[in-house]
Design a protein around this motif. Sequence first.
Motif, PDB file in Angstrom:
ATOM      1  N   GLY A 135     -11.322  -1.485  17.174  1.00  0.00           N
ATOM      2  CA  GLY A 135     -10.078  -0.914  16.690  1.00  0.00           C
ATOM      3  C   GLY A 135      -9.358  -1.983  15.891  1.00  0.00           C
ATOM      4  N   TYR A 136      -8.791  -1.619  14.761  1.00  0.00           N
ATOM      5  CA  TYR A 136      -8.137  -2.656  13.961  1.00  0.00           C
ATOM      6  C   TYR A 136      -6.905  -2.126  13.252  1.00  0.00           C
ATOM      7  CZ  TYR A 136     -10.729  -0.458  10.124  1.00  0.00           C
ATOM      8  OH  TYR A 136     -11.229   0.441   9.234  1.00  0.00           O
ATOM      9  N   ASN A 137      -6.043  -3.056  12.946  1.00  0.00           N
ATOM     10  CA  ASN A 137      -4.818  -2.774  12.228  1.00  0.00           C
ATOM     11  C   ASN A 137      -5.136  -2.907  10.741  1.00  0.00           C
ATOM     12  OD1 ASN A 137      -2.359  -3.314  10.790  1.00  0.00           O
ATOM     13  ND2 ASN A 137      -1.358  -3.713  12.752  1.00  0.00           N
ATOM     14  N   VAL A 138      -5.152  -1.786  10.043  1.00  0.00           N
ATOM     15  CA  VAL A 138      -5.663  -1.753   8.670  1.00  0.00           C
ATOM     16  C   VAL A 138      -4.954  -2.773   7.765  1.00  0.00           C
ATOM     17  CG1 VAL A 138      -6.023  -0.303   6.654  1.00  0.00           C
ATOM     18  CG2 VAL A 138      -6.319   0.656   8.939  1.00  0.00           C
ATOM     19  N   GLU A 139      -3.622  -2.743   7.769  1.00  0.00           N
ATOM     20  CA  GLU A 139      -2.873  -3.617   6.859  1.00  0.00           C
ATOM     21  C   GLU A 139      -3.098  -5.093   7.188  1.00  0.00           C
ATOM     22  OE1 GLU A 139      -1.359  -1.259   8.720  1.00  0.00           O
ATOM     23  OE2 GLU A 139      -0.943   0.322   7.246  1.00  0.00           O
ATOM     24  N   LYS A 140      -3.012  -5.407   8.476  1.00  0.00           N
ATOM     25  CA  LYS A 140      -3.101  -6.816   8.855  1.00  0.00           C
ATOM     26  C   LYS A 140      -4.484  -7.394   8.594  1.00  0.00           C
ATOM     27  CE  LYS A 140       0.605  -7.513  12.149  1.00  0.00           C
ATOM     28  NZ  LYS A 140       0.975  -7.881  13.524  1.00  0.00           N
ATOM     29  N   VAL A 141      -5.524  -6.584   8.867  1.00  0.00           N
ATOM     30  CA  VAL A 141      -6.878  -7.078   8.629  1.00  0.00           C
ATOM     31  C   VAL A 141      -7.082  -7.291   7.137  1.00  0.00           C
ATOM     32  CG1 VAL A 141      -9.321  -6.440   8.705  1.00  0.00           C
ATOM     33  CG2 VAL A 141      -7.911  -6.173  10.740  1.00  0.00           C
ATOM     34  N   LYS A 142      -6.592  -6.356   6.342  1.00  0.00           N
ATOM     35  CA  LYS A 142      -6.733  -6.474   4.888  1.00  0.00           C
ATOM     36  C   LYS A 142      -6.011  -7.733   4.395  1.00  0.00           C
ATOM     37  CE  LYS A 142      -7.037  -2.580   2.059  1.00  0.00           C
ATOM     38  NZ  LYS A 142      -6.328  -1.361   1.621  1.00  0.00           N
ATOM     39  N   ALA A 143      -4.848  -7.989   4.953  1.00  0.00           N
ATOM     40  CA  ALA A 143      -4.078  -9.156   4.531  1.00  0.00           C
ATOM     41  C   ALA A 143      -4.790 -10.454   4.902  1.00  0.00           C
ATOM     42  CB  ALA A 143      -2.690  -9.113   5.164  1.00  0.00           C
ATOM     43  N   ALA A 144      -5.504 -10.433   6.035  1.00  0.00           N
ATOM     44  CA  ALA A 144      -6.140 -11.662   6.507  1.00  0.00           C
ATOM     45  C   ALA A 144      -7.472 -11.919   5.813  1.00  0.00           C
ATOM     46  CB  ALA A 144      -6.330 -11.603   8.019  1.00  0.00           C
ATOM     47  N   ILE A 145      -8.238 -10.855   5.578  1.00  0.00           N
ATOM     48  CA  ILE A 145      -9.552 -11.009   4.951  1.00  0.00           C
ATOM     49  C   ILE A 145      -9.625 -10.032   3.778  1.00  0.00           C
ATOM     50  CG2 ILE A 145     -12.046 -10.973   5.322  1.00  0.00           C
ATOM     51  CD1 ILE A 145     -11.457 -11.134   8.347  1.00  0.00           C
ATOM     52  N   ALA A 146      -9.860 -10.567   2.586  1.00  0.00           N
ATOM     53  CA  ALA A 146      -9.796  -9.742   1.377  1.00  0.00           C
ATOM     54  C   ALA A 146     -10.735  -8.533   1.449  1.00  0.00           C
ATOM     55  CB  ALA A 146     -10.106 -10.591   0.161  1.00  0.00           C
ATOM     56  N   ASP A 147     -12.040  -8.776   1.599  1.00  0.00           N
ATOM     57  CA  ASP A 147     -12.967  -7.646   1.682  1.00  0.00           C
ATOM     58  C   ASP A 147     -13.570  -7.611   3.091  1.00  0.00           C
ATOM     59  OD1 ASP A 147     -14.063 -10.045   1.186  1.00  0.00           O
ATOM     60  OD2 ASP A 147     -15.681  -9.320  -0.117  1.00  0.00           O
ATOM     61  N   ALA A 148     -12.717  -7.262   4.046  1.00  0.00           N
ATOM     62  CA  ALA A 148     -13.103  -7.304   5.454  1.00  0.00           C
ATOM     63  C   ALA A 148     -14.236  -6.314   5.742  1.00  0.00           C
ATOM     64  CB  ALA A 148     -11.898  -6.987   6.324  1.00  0.00           C
TER      65      ALA A 148
END
Lengths: 362, 308
Positions: A135-148
């Motif tokens: 499960g992941y937080n879409v915005e935060k993961v995107k902010a942390a890793i560009a192409d997660a």
Amino acid sequence: MIKRILSGVAVLGLMAGSALAQDRVVNVYNWSDYIDDSILTDFTKETGIKVVYDVFDSNEVLETKLLAGGTGYDVVVPTGTFLGRQIQAGVFQKLDKSKLTNLSNMWKDIELRLEKYDPGNEYAINYMWGTTGIGYNVEKVKAAIADAPVNSWDLVFKPENAAKLADCGIFMLDTPEEMVPAALNYLGLDPDSNSAEDIEKAGELLKSIRPYVRKFHSSEYINALANGDICLAVGWSGDILQARDRAAEANNGVTVEYTIPKEGALMWFDNMAIPADAPHVAEAHEFLNYIMRPEVAAKASNYIFYANGNKASQEFIDKEVLEDPAIYPNEETVKKLYTVSTKPAKVSRVQNRVWTEVKSGN
Amino acid sequence: MSTGTQDKPRRSAGGWLLIAMPFLWLMVFFLAPFFMVFKISFSEVAVAIPPYLPTFDLSDGLAGIKDAFSTFSFDNYIWLTEDDLYWKSYLSSVKIAAVSTLITLLVGYPVAYGMARSPKAWRPTLLMLIILPFWTSFLIRVYAWIGILKNEGLLNQFLLWTGLIDQPLIILNTNLAVYIGIVYSYLPFLVLPLYASLEKLDISLLEAASDLGCPPWKAFWKITLPLSIPGVIAGSFLVFIPAVGEFVIPDLLGGSNTLMIGKTLWVEFFSNRDWPVSSAVAVILLMILVIPIVLFQNQQQKAAEKQA
């Protein structure tokens, strides 16, 4: 005089009898956040049986209580691997199938998979099943890793990714019986491996990402994800979907998604069984039979976002639940899911020792 | 018969009962459970209810008990020495408990001192304030700390608002949170005995010191502190002993790398289902705690004799 005493006793007996009739009770011990409360009140309304409902958040706690004996519970809900061992230990009684008229509603495919733990489906009925994914937080993961790589275990099992997510927070289930197989599967080893060597390798992988995990816990991640306190949790499908829903309801700018990674994920089964020393066996059967009603099972799934083992219930399940591949995975995804068997005590000890090492760094 | 017995007042049946009660209490609620745990620590694991073998069956009589004893083994204790996890957990628990005790003392001493020096009329109220938290469940109070310490918790909100920090401090799920939890929970156990000994302190001693030109800090160092030592020792033990075996606080506030024997025991008991090994862990824990408990008893006895 004697006559009076006798009649007194008779009256007492009658009173006790009627009291019993009024106080029919069933003691249910289920997972936390795992039922729509109205199911319990409806059951009481219809049958007059009072439901005493109690919750746990780990199989270990349930099992320890069962093995100590005399729990007073009439219905408990262990996961498959635990169910298998508990049946061996003599914890449960065989179901009286003549009282379970709704058994025909159950899903044959799921029953077949359950035979791994309960041969002949003699002791338990499936309540819910699900997967262990991310499960992941879409915005935060995107902010942390560009192409997660959100559709892969790389997201958490690759140390460089985990490191980037560490600051916004990673939670992981505190259960070696599920995390070790996930690591084994990621390494391309048999997720059901009993070899100590393999388990050690899984441990090495988990240790490599350990510094980036904020907490190992099996229920706190629902709220943590929903509130945006963390950006990733390895957890149970329905729990993460509940977090998704809570975040959406709260409208707090948090979007939670669940993913079954492409490398595969664990498929598990939570099942209802009746302890051998259950004080209210008849009521327990009535409860089980009630849960197996298609409308009731559907209501439960609609509420907790888990797939149930009740085929007939599917016509009553909300479209967005039934058609959500995160809840009812399509056939292609099902092929990637794996199950694990009940572990022998020695293997279980190796697993737990490795897990302690991972968690505490010792 | 002998004159000795005649000198002593004869005890009535009620008197004997009064003396027997605490012993009976100790037998039923401490010794009997301890022997059960002690006994299980010599068994082996089994897939059964209960999950160990052999079990005692009193119906077999003495022969059965003898049989059970003959199968006992020290394997579980040997196991504890083979894996460094256990002694590391014991050591880490003792360390955490010792540090917490020290912090509790640093926080608690001024509190107790202030209470003892406050106007007499205030003292019952102050005492009440110390005891008041006990009216709420211990578990709920520890949960409340989660609300205070977490990233979006009261403390971080406040610090962010004041501008002292611009990133929330990560306190929850660290050892720091465990220290805070222990210090908070056990503070009254230290303050109360310390207050009792400080309150008894004869003020005229300090007045005499002052008359003879002794500065207040020196008077404190030479008079107050030495005279309060019994309270310091009693309070410290009351904090240290339960803190070593603490489980709830490290479980709720601590992180996964908080290594304490209470948590290790939990894993042994719940995850490994190994009651025999967890019993052995508990027996060793008790043996470790016996040392401070005996020291505590000695100190208490000395204090009592001094008063007499």
